[in-house]
Write a protein that holds these residues in place. Sequence first.
Motif, PDB file in Angstrom:
ATOM      1  N   LEU A 200     -10.242  -0.908  -6.594  1.00 27.46           N
ATOM      2  CA  LEU A 200     -10.379  -0.630  -5.168  1.00 27.46           C
ATOM      3  C   LEU A 200     -10.045  -1.852  -4.333  1.00 27.46           C
ATOM      4  O   LEU A 200      -9.440  -1.742  -3.266  1.00 27.46           O
ATOM      5  N   ARG A 201     -10.446  -3.026  -4.808  1.00 29.56           N
ATOM      6  CA  ARG A 201     -10.157  -4.253  -4.070  1.00 29.56           C
ATOM      7  C   ARG A 201      -8.660  -4.515  -4.009  1.00 29.56           C
ATOM      8  O   ARG A 201      -8.122  -4.889  -2.976  1.00 29.56           O
ATOM      9  N   LYS A 202      -7.944  -4.279  -5.119  1.00 26.79           N
ATOM     10  CA  LYS A 202      -6.496  -4.473  -5.119  1.00 26.79           C
ATOM     11  C   LYS A 202      -5.801  -3.440  -4.255  1.00 26.79           C
ATOM     12  O   LYS A 202      -4.804  -3.734  -3.594  1.00 26.79           O
ATOM     13  N   GLY A 203      -6.328  -2.198  -4.247  1.00 30.15           N
ATOM     14  CA  GLY A 203      -5.724  -1.170  -3.416  1.00 30.15           C
ATOM     15  C   GLY A 203      -5.830  -1.481  -1.941  1.00 30.15           C
ATOM     16  O   GLY A 203      -4.895  -1.269  -1.164  1.00 30.15           O
ATOM     17  N   LYS A 204      -6.961  -2.010  -1.504  1.00 23.03           N
ATOM     18  CA  LYS A 204      -7.120  -2.376  -0.097  1.00 23.03           C
ATOM     19  C   LYS A 204      -6.239  -3.552   0.273  1.00 23.03           C
ATOM     20  O   LYS A 204      -5.719  -3.636   1.379  1.00 23.03           O
ATOM     21  N   ALA A 205      -6.044  -4.486  -0.654  1.00 22.46           N
ATOM     22  CA  ALA A 205      -5.202  -5.640  -0.352  1.00 22.46           C
ATOM     23  C   ALA A 205      -3.734  -5.254  -0.271  1.00 22.46           C
ATOM     24  O   ALA A 205      -2.963  -5.854   0.470  1.00 22.46           O
ATOM     25  N   ALA A 206      -3.328  -4.229  -1.024  1.00 20.39           N
ATOM     26  CA  ALA A 206      -1.922  -3.838  -1.036  1.00 20.39           C
ATOM     27  C   ALA A 206      -1.544  -2.975   0.153  1.00 20.39           C
ATOM     28  O   ALA A 206      -0.387  -2.935   0.561  1.00 20.39           O
ATOM     29  N   THR A 207      -2.502  -2.238   0.752  1.00 22.40           N
ATOM     30  CA  THR A 207      -2.221  -1.343   1.870  1.00 22.40           C
ATOM     31  C   THR A 207      -3.050  -1.762   3.058  1.00 22.40           C
ATOM     32  O   THR A 207      -4.190  -1.317   3.228  1.00 22.40           O
ATOM     33  N   PRO A 208      -2.513  -2.632   3.949  1.00 25.00           N
ATOM     34  CA  PRO A 208      -3.272  -3.035   5.130  1.00 25.00           C
ATOM     35  C   PRO A 208      -3.421  -1.878   6.090  1.00 25.00           C
ATOM     36  O   PRO A 208      -2.535  -1.032   6.232  1.00 25.00           O
ATOM     37  N   THR A 209      -4.549  -1.800   6.768  1.00 27.04           N
ATOM     38  CA  THR A 209      -4.831  -0.735   7.708  1.00 27.04           C
ATOM     39  C   THR A 209      -4.069  -0.945   8.989  1.00 27.04           C
ATOM     40  O   THR A 209      -3.752  -2.058   9.390  1.00 27.04           O
ATOM     41  N   SER A 210      -3.782   0.164   9.692  1.00 23.29           N
ATOM     42  CA  SER A 210      -3.035   0.079  10.935  1.00 23.29           C
ATOM     43  C   SER A 210      -3.861  -0.508  12.058  1.00 23.29           C
ATOM     44  O   SER A 210      -3.319  -0.943  13.061  1.00 23.29           O
ATOM     45  N   SER A 211      -5.182  -0.512  11.928  1.00 24.70           N
ATOM     46  CA  SER A 211      -6.037  -1.060  12.973  1.00 24.70           C
ATOM     47  C   SER A 211      -6.216  -2.556  12.862  1.00 24.70           C
ATOM     48  O   SER A 211      -6.912  -3.156  13.662  1.00 24.70           O
ATOM     49  N   ASP A 212      -5.609  -3.166  11.864  1.00 25.58           N
ATOM     50  CA  ASP A 212      -5.742  -4.605  11.688  1.00 25.58           C
ATOM     51  C   ASP A 212      -4.866  -5.318  12.696  1.00 25.58           C
ATOM     52  O   ASP A 212      -3.639  -5.147  12.690  1.00 25.58           O
ATOM     53  N   PRO A 213      -5.415  -6.113  13.599  1.00 26.30           N
ATOM     54  CA  PRO A 213      -4.573  -6.767  14.605  1.00 26.30           C
ATOM     55  C   PRO A 213      -3.602  -7.747  14.010  1.00 26.30           C
ATOM     56  O   PRO A 213      -2.533  -7.966  14.547  1.00 26.30           O
ATOM     57  N   MET A 214      -3.958  -8.356  12.866  1.00 29.74           N
ATOM     58  CA  MET A 214      -3.046  -9.304  12.246  1.00 29.74           C
ATOM     59  C   MET A 214      -1.830  -8.580  11.699  1.00 29.74           C
ATOM     60  O   MET A 214      -0.701  -9.077  11.808  1.00 29.74           O
ATOM     61  N   SER A 215      -2.030  -7.383  11.107  1.00 29.58           N
ATOM     62  CA  SER A 215      -0.890  -6.641  10.601  1.00 29.58           C
ATOM     63  C   SER A 215      -0.028  -6.129  11.736  1.00 29.58           C
ATOM     64  O   SER A 215       1.191  -6.037  11.618  1.00 29.58           O
TER      65      SER A 215
END
Length: 275
Positions: A200-215
């Motif tokens: 789960l940790r690797k999955g979250k790191a590979a797919t950044p969320t659209s609400s992330d201001p940095m992304s």
Amino acid sequence: MAAPQASTVREPSSSIRVFRRVIAIIIVVTFSLAAAGGIIVLLGDIESELTFQVVSTTALTGAFSVAAFCGATLLGRRAQWFGIVTIGLAAASLALSLWFLWGDPPGDETLFQLLYSLILLTAVGSVASLVLLLASTNSWPVRIALALTLGVLSLAAALTLVTIWIETAWQSDWLMRLTAIVWILAALGVVVVPLTSLLLRKGKAATPTSSDPMSDSASSDSASQSSGQASPAPHLSASALHRLEAAARAQGVTADELLDRLLDADDRSAPGPQS
């Protein structure tokens, strides 16, 4: 645009780091001395009782050092109390084991039951410490699985303690079957929970969320670069401002006046449109 949230991970205090370092040094020195003693006696008469005692001491020291190290990994974390308990159990188990090995304890059955109980609790504590260390609590399925695994481990330890302290428990077929089933479930949880947390940790790191201001900012920057537009710098650097102010003071004017002069001179020196 919302500012990114600060990390809530607590850094261990200096005293915790020193305590963890002291424990690591003690483990390394103790195990090294025991290993050196084992090598020395193995070069002599390997059939003597002294050789058996020294080699057994090396094995016991290594096993309980690993258990203590598992508990030490939790120091500075929320479950550090569990790590301290595991270290205490490992030290007590090693001391009692060495007493049985080198001393002359009374042949009381209670002492043997106490030794077996301490060894069992130390093993369960070290395994639980590793599960607590590797399992991430950011996901609610992992939190639920972690709680179930720790509960099953506790139940398995309790059932085993019953068979250690109550002699007639070995004659109960259903209790033996139940204990074996619970231990199998506990082993399953010990393997599945850390692996699930890691996936789960690797999955979250590979797919950044659209609400992330940095992304969002990274994607907008890449889009502007692909279209050939260079984004202007929002402000001057501190060194540039310092140089500008120093040059203005040398000429007896303000930084704004000096900047206006330079811009006007640049405009006058620029060639006009050719007819």
